[in-house]
Design a protein around this motif. Structure first.
Motif, PDB file in Angstrom:
ATOM      1  N   ARG A 231       3.893  -1.138 -23.210  1.00 26.79           N
ATOM      2  CA  ARG A 231       3.663  -0.605 -21.858  1.00 26.79           C
ATOM      3  C   ARG A 231       2.368  -1.157 -21.276  1.00 26.79           C
ATOM      4  NH1 ARG A 231       4.946   4.279 -24.176  1.00 26.79           N
ATOM      5  NH2 ARG A 231       7.065   4.755 -23.639  1.00 26.79           N
ATOM      6  N   GLU A 232       1.302  -1.060 -22.057  1.00 29.54           N
ATOM      7  CA  GLU A 232      -0.002  -1.537 -21.574  1.00 29.54           C
ATOM      8  C   GLU A 232       0.054  -3.021 -21.237  1.00 29.54           C
ATOM      9  OE1 GLU A 232      -2.979  -0.366 -24.433  1.00 29.54           O
ATOM     10  OE2 GLU A 232      -2.396   1.747 -24.282  1.00 29.54           O
ATOM     11  N   ARG A 233       0.693  -3.811 -22.096  1.00 30.36           N
ATOM     12  CA  ARG A 233       0.797  -5.256 -21.863  1.00 30.36           C
ATOM     13  C   ARG A 233       1.596  -5.535 -20.591  1.00 30.36           C
ATOM     14  NH1 ARG A 233       4.279  -9.346 -22.353  1.00 30.36           N
ATOM     15  NH2 ARG A 233       5.978  -8.094 -23.211  1.00 30.36           N
ATOM     16  N   LEU A 234       2.765  -4.900 -20.456  1.00 36.25           N
ATOM     17  CA  LEU A 234       3.637  -5.163 -19.310  1.00 36.25           C
ATOM     18  C   LEU A 234       3.033  -4.679 -17.994  1.00 36.25           C
ATOM     19  CD1 LEU A 234       6.994  -4.260 -21.055  1.00 36.25           C
ATOM     20  CD2 LEU A 234       6.363  -6.531 -20.192  1.00 36.25           C
ATOM     21  N   ILE A 235       2.372  -3.528 -18.006  1.00 34.41           N
ATOM     22  CA  ILE A 235       1.710  -3.049 -16.781  1.00 34.41           C
ATOM     23  C   ILE A 235       0.575  -3.991 -16.407  1.00 34.41           C
ATOM     24  CG2 ILE A 235       0.312  -1.183 -15.792  1.00 34.41           C
ATOM     25  CD1 ILE A 235       2.106   0.763 -17.440  1.00 34.41           C
ATOM     26  N   GLY A 236      -0.171  -4.468 -17.395  1.00 37.47           N
ATOM     27  CA  GLY A 236      -1.230  -5.438 -17.119  1.00 37.47           C
ATOM     28  C   GLY A 236      -0.685  -6.699 -16.475  1.00 37.47           C
ATOM     29  N   GLU A 237       0.430  -7.196 -16.993  1.00 41.37           N
ATOM     30  CA  GLU A 237       1.052  -8.396 -16.405  1.00 41.37           C
ATOM     31  C   GLU A 237       1.526  -8.121 -14.976  1.00 41.37           C
ATOM     32  OE1 GLU A 237       4.160 -10.016 -18.845  1.00 41.37           O
ATOM     33  OE2 GLU A 237       2.789 -10.492 -20.482  1.00 41.37           O
ATOM     34  N   ARG A 238       2.093  -6.938 -14.773  1.00 38.94           N
ATOM     35  CA  ARG A 238       2.588  -6.576 -13.437  1.00 38.94           C
ATOM     36  C   ARG A 238       1.440  -6.512 -12.437  1.00 38.94           C
ATOM     37  NH1 ARG A 238       5.807  -1.151 -13.539  1.00 38.94           N
ATOM     38  NH2 ARG A 238       3.757  -0.206 -13.359  1.00 38.94           N
ATOM     39  N   LEU A 239       0.332  -5.901 -12.848  1.00 40.46           N
ATOM     40  CA  LEU A 239      -0.826  -5.790 -11.958  1.00 40.46           C
ATOM     41  C   LEU A 239      -1.483  -7.138 -11.690  1.00 40.46           C
ATOM     42  CD1 LEU A 239      -2.346  -2.486 -13.337  1.00 40.46           C
ATOM     43  CD2 LEU A 239      -1.380  -2.839 -11.055  1.00 40.46           C
ATOM     44  N   ALA A 240      -1.265  -8.097 -12.583  1.00 42.52           N
ATOM     45  CA  ALA A 240      -1.854  -9.428 -12.406  1.00 42.52           C
ATOM     46  C   ALA A 240      -1.102 -10.261 -11.364  1.00 42.52           C
ATOM     47  CB  ALA A 240      -1.897 -10.162 -13.744  1.00 42.52           C
ATOM     48  N   ILE A 241       0.107  -9.826 -10.991  1.00 45.82           N
ATOM     49  CA  ILE A 241       0.850 -10.548  -9.954  1.00 45.82           C
ATOM     50  C   ILE A 241       0.138 -10.297  -8.624  1.00 45.82           C
ATOM     51  CG2 ILE A 241       3.056 -10.732  -8.725  1.00 45.82           C
ATOM     52  CD1 ILE A 241       4.404  -9.628 -11.300  1.00 45.82           C
ATOM     53  N   PRO A 242      -0.216 -11.360  -7.890  1.00 45.75           N
ATOM     54  CA  PRO A 242      -0.922 -11.160  -6.618  1.00 45.75           C
ATOM     55  C   PRO A 242      -0.127 -10.253  -5.665  1.00 45.75           C
ATOM     56  CG  PRO A 242      -0.942 -13.476  -7.243  1.00 45.75           C
ATOM     57  CD  PRO A 242      -0.020 -12.779  -8.203  1.00 45.75           C
ATOM     58  N   ALA A 243      -0.851  -9.434  -4.903  1.00 48.84           N
ATOM     59  CA  ALA A 243      -0.227  -8.436  -4.022  1.00 48.84           C
ATOM     60  C   ALA A 243       0.746  -9.072  -3.035  1.00 48.84           C
ATOM     61  CB  ALA A 243      -1.296  -7.643  -3.278  1.00 48.84           C
ATOM     62  N   ASP A 244       0.407 -10.223  -2.470  1.00 50.45           N
ATOM     63  CA  ASP A 244       1.314 -10.843  -1.498  1.00 50.45           C
ATOM     64  C   ASP A 244       2.602 -11.312  -2.164  1.00 50.45           C
ATOM     65  OD1 ASP A 244      -0.093 -12.895  -2.843  1.00 50.45           O
ATOM     66  OD2 ASP A 244       0.014 -14.245  -1.117  1.00 50.45           O
ATOM     67  N   ARG A 245       2.506 -11.734  -3.406  1.00 46.24           N
ATOM     68  CA  ARG A 245       3.701 -12.145  -4.151  1.00 46.24           C
ATOM     69  C   ARG A 245       4.569 -10.925  -4.477  1.00 46.24           C
ATOM     70  NH1 ARG A 245       3.830 -15.223  -9.653  1.00 46.24           N
ATOM     71  NH2 ARG A 245       5.968 -15.959  -9.575  1.00 46.24           N
ATOM     72  N   ARG A 246       3.920  -9.830  -4.872  1.00 50.81           N
ATOM     73  CA  ARG A 246       4.670  -8.592  -5.130  1.00 50.81           C
ATOM     74  C   ARG A 246       5.374  -8.120  -3.859  1.00 50.81           C
ATOM     75  NH1 ARG A 246      -0.007  -6.460  -8.170  1.00 50.81           N
ATOM     76  NH2 ARG A 246      -0.340  -5.087  -6.409  1.00 50.81           N
ATOM     77  N   ALA A 247       4.714  -8.264  -2.707  1.00 51.20           N
ATOM     78  CA  ALA A 247       5.321  -7.855  -1.436  1.00 51.20           C
ATOM     79  C   ALA A 247       6.580  -8.677  -1.160  1.00 51.20           C
ATOM     80  CB  ALA A 247       4.320  -7.999  -0.292  1.00 51.20           C
ATOM     81  N   GLY A 248       6.520  -9.976  -1.408  1.00 52.89           N
ATOM     82  CA  GLY A 248       7.703 -10.830  -1.251  1.00 52.89           C
ATOM     83  C   GLY A 248       8.810 -10.444  -2.211  1.00 52.89           C
TER      84      GLY A 248
END
Length: 194
Positions: free
Chosen positions: A24-41
């Motif tokens: 969980r910690e690893r995957l959430i860290g990876e998710r948060l590392a995705i830039p916000a504009d990319r997550r929005a897309g």
């Protein structure tokens, strides 16, 4: 931990619980590392894929979630569900170790802080969703969801009077080989990742 495609070795629960926590910690860290504009897309792409998968939402109740810790933000899509004659709903934690309750939500409704300070509808009668869209921390090849560890998702699905269509949403990087599913884990019907 081992995993082979033909037969899965199941480690003891304490070992699985430790592994899940670290994963969980690893995957959430990876998710948060995705830039916000990319997550929005990605969120826009996921919404389009949900439309294709679910089809007409008129007259249906669709449960979503308020985005948390880098999850796809489907709030604009929730507004479109209500605009197309559907009912959007948000899950509400009533008590620890109890099923969630779903309450209808429209943009502008009064919200209050729920568990983890996630906004939830402040009032309203419970609704039963026809579709449950659930955010993923991780997902395996058999569509078992790794969530935050509270057990709310599986407990809620097991308690509903009718089975909804359950769709997990997230990012392709959240795919893992297995979550080492336990008897209480319920697989999702569909997974939408980008």
């Amino acid at each position: 931990m081992e995993h082979d495609a033909g037969r899965q070795h199941m480690p003891p629960w304490p070992e699985i619980a430790r592994w899940r926590k670290a994963e969980r910690e690893r995957l959430i860290g990876e998710r948060l590392a995705i830039p916000a504009d990319r997550r929005a897309g990605f969120s826009v792409d996921i919404a389009q894929r949900l439309d294709a998968l679910i089809g007409d939402v008129a007259g249906r109740t669709v449960s979503l979630y308020w985005p948390f810790r880098g999850e796809p933000d489907l709030r604009p899509w929730a507004a479109s569900v209500t605009g197309r004659g559907g009912v959007a709903a948000l899950p509400v934690v009533i008590a620890k170790a109890q099923p969630l309750v779903f309450r209808a939500y429209r943009p502008g409704d009064r919200l209050e802080k729920g568990v983890w300070n996630i906004p939830v509808p402040a009032e309203g009668d419970p609704v039963i969703p026809d579709v449950v869209v659930a955010p993923l921390v991780g997902v395996d090849d058999r569509r078992f969801r790794l969530g935050y560890g509270g057990g709310f998702f599986d407990r809620t699905l097991a308690s509903l009077p009718t089975k909804p269509l359950v769709v997990g949403v997230g990012y392709a990087s959240q795919h893992i080989a297995t979550i080492y599913p336990q008897p209480h884990d319920i697989p999702m019907d569909e997974v939408v990742t980008v």
